[in-house]
Design an enzyme around this catalytic site. Structure first.
Site, mmCIF file in Angstrom:
data_model
loop_
_atom_site.group_PDB
_atom_site.id
_atom_site.type_symbol
_atom_site.label_atom_id
_atom_site.label_comp_id
_atom_site.label_asym_id
_atom_site.label_seq_id
_atom_site.Cartn_x
_atom_site.Cartn_y
_atom_site.Cartn_z
ATOM 1 N N LYS A 124 0.833 -1.201 0.000
ATOM 2 C CA LYS A 124 0.000 0.000 0.000
ATOM 3 C C LYS A 124 0.867 1.250 0.000
ATOM 4 C CE LYS A 124 -2.374 1.539 3.690
ATOM 5 N NZ LYS A 124 -2.233 3.024 3.754
ATOM 6 N N ARG A 152 2.591 -1.063 10.824
ATOM 7 C CA ARG A 152 3.663 -1.028 11.817
ATOM 8 C C ARG A 152 4.033 -2.370 12.429
ATOM 9 N NH1 ARG A 152 1.072 4.435 14.229
ATOM 10 N NH2 ARG A 152 -0.731 3.375 13.318
ATOM 11 N N THR A 184 -10.701 4.058 10.507
ATOM 12 C CA THR A 184 -10.603 3.173 11.681
ATOM 13 C C THR A 184 -10.122 3.909 12.923
ATOM 14 O OG1 THR A 184 -8.436 2.458 10.876
ATOM 15 C CG2 THR A 184 -10.313 1.039 10.384
#
Length: 261
Positions: free
Chosen positions: A34, A208, A117
């Site tokens: 992404k 992460r 989110t």
């Protein structure tokens, strides 16, 4: 070689060299990488070819376009020349924005972002969104699919409800994925990779927990391994099968009427 896991690794890197290194390390284990707004703005459209390289990894271009329909159409048309597999727009732009993007980039999956989110119910109240968070996500999901979105971005907490609303032919992409024991950071609505896939997700966005690891390649491999026992992720290139509810509201009706069960 085993099939890559249905994971999109978020390359939220400070520079091109780091992003390219992460992509090279994780590509053997995941289906997609992404590219977000920060990298795209810093390095321009060339970042897509630089990250794709010779690997053929799928590119999820997460620009979250949100403007008037004509501007979104122009942006989507410009981005389509880069041949990303997925491009995001905000469903809150309304059906005409989603439709403009889908028509301007027909070879790219337009994935509509429902609600970020990071948002909590109290945040929705602050910005004037009424009803529950789950209801808002479902309304936006149905609206976007009816306007031509072939993918949806929603948190893993809502993915089962969204799947029930839009049927099997829409790709559900879930950020907020955290392996058991991992820190949530700024994600408010999270789940483990296994939980998200069981709920009906097709593609898991993980950043992460992989890229902050001492060895991102090993971290990607460890997260990917148990996911291969699940049903293979559905292709990012799908036929334009309509969802169970395909009608978008007329201007006179307003957006509330689109949410028909």
């Amino acid at each position: 070689m085993s099939q890559p896991a249905p994971i999109a690794v978020a390359l939220d890197a400070p520079d091109l060299e780091t992003a390219a290194r992460w992509a090279g390390l994780v590509t053997p284990h995941v289906s997609t990488v992404k590219v977000g707004l920060e990298l795209y703005l810093r390095y321009g459209p060339g970042i897509v070819a630089s990250i794709r390289g010779a690997s053929g990894v799928k590119i999820f271009l997460d620009l979250k376009l949100h403007d008037i329909p004509a501007t979104v159409a122009g942006a989507a048309r410009a981005v389509a020349r880069l041949h990303p597999d997925v491009l995001t727009v905000h469903a809150t732009g309304g059906p005409e924005v989603v439709r403009a993007a889908a028509e301007a980039a027909p070879s790219t999956m337009i994935a509509a972002v429902t609600l970020l989110t990071s948002l909590r119910p109290a945040d929705l109240e602050c910005i004037g969104v009424t009803g529950s968070l789950s209801d808002a996500v479902r309304r936006l999901a149905v609206l976007a699919v009816g306007a031509g979105a072939r993918g949806l971005v929603c948190s893993p907490r809502e993915v089962a409800d969204v799947r029930a609303e839009v049927g099997p032919d829409v790709t559900l992409i879930t950020p907020g994925i955290r392996p058991a024991g991992a820190a949530a950071h700024d994600q408010a609505r999270t789940a483990t990779p296994e939980e998200a896939l069981r709920a009906g997700a097709d593609l898991l966005v993980i950043g992460r927990p992989i890229t902050s690891a001492p060895d991102p390649g090993a971290a990607a491999a460890a997260i990917a391994a148990p996911l291969r026992r699940f049903q293979p992720a559905q292709s990012l290139v799908r036929p334009r099968t309509p969802a169970p509810v395909t009608r978008t509201p007329t201007p006179a009706e307003g957006c509330g009427t689109v949410y028909d069960r």
